[in-house]
Design an enzyme around this catalytic site. Structure first.
Site, mmCIF file in Angstrom:
data_model
loop_
_atom_site.group_PDB
_atom_site.id
_atom_site.type_symbol
_atom_site.label_atom_id
_atom_site.label_comp_id
_atom_site.label_asym_id
_atom_site.label_seq_id
_atom_site.Cartn_x
_atom_site.Cartn_y
_atom_site.Cartn_z
ATOM 1 N N SER A 1 45.316 56.873 0.063
ATOM 2 C CA SER A 1 45.841 56.917 -1.299
ATOM 3 C C SER A 1 47.063 57.836 -1.367
ATOM 4 O O SER A 1 48.024 57.630 -0.644
ATOM 5 C CB SER A 1 44.730 57.334 -2.262
ATOM 6 N N ASP B 1 42.335 50.694 -3.134
ATOM 7 C CA ASP B 1 42.395 52.091 -2.711
ATOM 8 C C ASP B 1 41.407 52.401 -1.580
ATOM 9 O O ASP B 1 40.220 52.083 -1.658
ATOM 10 C CB ASP B 1 42.096 52.985 -3.916
#
Length: 727
Positions: A62, A209
């Site tokens: 991320s 993610d």
């Protein structure tokens, strides 16, 4: 003597063996996800560099993949810090391009008395919903621009520092570790928070993610062959029971539970030789991009505090990163341009908007604006670019992915006003736009409004060239509204005016900010007494006309602008040769100029309309009245063949700026106005009327919501509620 020397050598050999330099351990840096909290990684890297610690491999998830990927690609720490503090995060975390880059026709959509948000429909008529609130258009463009120098490096082991990014396959929940690929796209996939950002499709996998499966990828770093790891944990802590008070708190807590669960597994694998850095971020949320400096400082302080433990990892200065990016690599010379397009419009249309010259260095600033213009056409989920290196060739590839949720749009709007004396007015509007009727980008727009003013308008817009510079636009129109007939400053009747017509415009767009139209049209209708003396005559009429219209719009925000102009000029000639009952001329001009000083904004401008010859009053009148249009009067309460209006509007933003696309700015303001209406054919002249208003405005995702109170020196007062209309 020889025996003595031999003894000395035997004694010194063990010392020589011990003097051999111990091999420097390979260091792996693990950067975790945490949205805005991930900016602490910049402070960590700064402190590591100051302590002379070289990183041999980076694994990130991320925001950790963002910072880690930039650093691994050759960005120096001072460049990273400047970026973190200088990026407009609100723009980066949204899809809307700056309004100045949007094509003029899309700017016109904002003026249809409608709310901002639109519902999209596919070709089969089904409602199209996006896969995420944010498609990631601006974020992807930002990553492409930052990584243009290395976007063609497919093997991440060939970056200045070997790099890995982690994502999650949303179909089966598998962890996906990227060792190769298009670096900007890989980083974008690693940070696609489910439902917030649309997933990224790579090699047939739908990716979100990486924090869902591996927020602190220690195992990934170890697989890169490192001896020791430095782990930076910036994960969001769980909230206590008393702070879980809304549905959003529960959703956030659910996400945190998933990331903390896999994070604890990774942290448990650390050995005594590994180093864990946990910056003090308890007071900082995942969306606090406005506190970038505080977040960076927290990462720096936490790393400096561990200097004694980090001392044995110090390494002689390495110049590899300093030479990783040359000026030539940052701005490659483009030798050709290629279009990848699966949308409704032709490749030539897309190519028209790309102004990058072949044979010249890549102009990233201009290319970013061109991407915004293309995205503003409303045909694409995303419009991206990449530079492909092949020998001496540098190909700029423009990738335009069709909008999966559909390209036909429905928009709604509402307007309500009350004069505090029992007389109120409302209007409910809707528009439906069919896009991409042919490869040049023809459109069919239909607008319907019911209420105090009823309207049906339908226009077919056909570009005549690939850039829509020239166009033809036939239309039909029907409308009905109330118009007061005034004599000696007193209303004597209220007419219901109905008008039906059709016409044809030939036009020329002037960049993204202007348009000029030349048209011819015909209309007919009637005006019947609605309120007042019914012995007054009703009127039927025929109109034939030709006109010219010029529009210019450079406002940065149509609802609460802070800079730019809105200019309009319309000149119309009614001619019996075209079927008109009377020969007369009319023209109208309006101007608004926005000026801002910090949170304070002024809008200065007004309207002026003239009827130059003898004509029927009811059918040739302009309308005034309503919020900031001579406040205190109800909407369109004043009619006259000639009008003038001057105004100064002031407002101030009361809420801090949000760094999310869900921004709810609150404004408070006031206006001063001076206007007049008068007729040519009778003695009506209102004289100059002074008016003022105070208002509170919310710029919501649905559109602007305004509560206003207006009054004037004609002893008129009114309350207004407007959704979708501000000035």
């Amino acid at each position: 003597m020889r025996r003595l020397l031999s003894c000395l050598l035997l004694c010194l050999c063990p010392m020589a063996l011990f003097a051999v330099e111990k091999p420097q351990p390979k260091i792996g840096l693990v950067l975790s996800g945490g949205a805005a909290r991930g900016l602490a990684h910049v402070g960590v890297l700064k402190a590591l560099e100051e302590q002379g610690i070289r990183v041999d491999a980076i694994a990130g998830t991320s925001m950790g993949a963002v910072i880690g990927g930039l650093y691994a690609s050759g960005y120096k720490i001072d460049e990273l810090e400047k970026l973190a503090l200088g990026i407009d995060w609100q723009e980066a975390l949204s899809d809307d391009p700056p309004r100045e880059d949007i094509p003029f026709r899309r700017k016109q959509d904002d003026r249809d008395f409608l709310v901002r948000q639109k519902l999209s429909f596919r070709d089969d008529g089904s409602l199209g919903l996006p896969l995420g609130v944010i498609q990631g258009q601006n974020l992807s463009l930002l990553l492409e621009s930052l990584l243009a120098h290395s976007s063609d490096i497919r093997d991440f082991d060939k970056l200045p520092i070997p790099f890995r990014a982690v994502a999650t396959d949303i179909v089966n929940g598998d962890k996906v570790v990227f060792r190769k690929g298009h670096l900007p796209q890989v980083i974008r996939a690693s940070m696609s928070i489910p439902a917030v950002f649309a997933p990224v499709e790579i090699n047939g996998q739908l990716l979100v993610d990486g924090g869902m499966v591996d927020n602190i990828p220690v195992d990934v770093a170890r697989e890169m062959g490192v001896d020791r790891v430095i782990v930076v944990d910036i994960g969001t802590p769980l909230r206590p029971r008393k702070q879980l008070t809304t549905v959003f708190d529960i959703l956030n807590q659910s996400t945190t539970l998933m990331t903390r669960s896999n994070s604890e597994v990774q942290l448990a694998s650390l050995t005594p030789d590994d180093i864990l850095i946990q910056p003090a971020l308890s007071s900082i949320g995942a969306t606090d991009f406005g506190r970038s400096q505080d977040i960076i400082s927290a990462g720096y302080r936490a790393t400096q505090a561990l200097a004694p433990r980090l001392a044995d990892l110090r390494h002689p200065a390495d110049v590899q990163l300093d030479i990783a990016r040359t000026a030539e690599e940052r701005t490659p010379v483009i030798t050709q341009i290629k279009i990848e397009n699966d949308s409704k419009i032709d490749d030539a249309v897309i190519r028209y908007y790309i102004r990058q010259p072949v044979g010249e260095p890549l102009d990233l600033g201009r290319l970013q604006r061109d991407m915004g213009t293309l995205y503003g056409l409303d045909y694409f989920d995303q419009v991206q670019y990449r530079v492909v290196h092949k020998g001496k060739e540098r190909t700029l590839v423009i990738s335009a992915r069709a909008k999966r949720s559909g390209t036909d749009f429905l928009r709604l709007g509402l307007n309500l006003s009350d004069d505090m004396r029992g007389d109120s007015a409302f209007n409910l509007g809707a528009s439906y736009r069919v896009n991409g009727i042919n490869r040049l980008g023809a459109e069919w727009l239909t607008r319907v409004q019911i209420g105090d003013k009823q309207e049906l308008y339908s226009e077919f817009y056909q570009p005549l060239d690939v850039g829509s510079r020239y166009f033809v636009a036939p239309y039909i129109n029907a409308q009905s509204q109330n118009v007061e007939s005034i004599l000696d400053n007193d209303p004597i009747a209220e007419y219901r005016l109905e008008r039906y017509g059709f016409g044809l415009n030939l036009g020329r767009q002037i960049g993204n900010s202007g348009e000029i139209r030349v048209g011819i049209g015909e209309a007919w209708g009637k005006a019947d007494v609605r309120i007042g003396d019914h012995d007054l005559p009703s009127t039927s009429f025929n109109e034939g006309f030709y006109d010219i219209k010029y529009s210019f719009d450079s406002l940065d925000n149509v609802y609460f602008p802070h800079s730019g102009y809105d200019i309009g000029l319309s000149v119309r000639q009614f001619d019996p040769a075209l079927g008109s009952d009377d020969r007369y001329r009319q023209w109208e001009f309006h101007l608004d100029k926005a000026l801002s000083y910090g949170p304070d904004t002024w809008i200065l401008g007004g309207r002026y309309g003239r009827t130059l010859d003898k004509a029927e009053v009811v059918t040739s009148s302009f309308l005034l009245g309503g919020a900031r249009q001579l406040s205190g009067f109800r909407q369109d309460a004043i009619s006259g063949q000639n009008i003038s209006l001057m105004r100064a509007v002031y407002y101030r933003r009361l809420t801090p700026r949000s760094y999310l696309p869900f921004d709810f700015p609150l404004y408070a303001g006031a206006s001063l106005e001076r206007g007049r209406a008068w007729n040519n054919d009778n003695d009506f002249d209102s004289g100059y009327i002074n008016a003022a208003s105070i208002f509170i405005g919310f710029d919501t995702p649905l559109g602007p919501l305004n509560f206003s109170y207006g009054f004037n020196d004609d002893d008129q007062k009114a309350l207004y509620l407007n959704l979708g209309q501000t000035f």
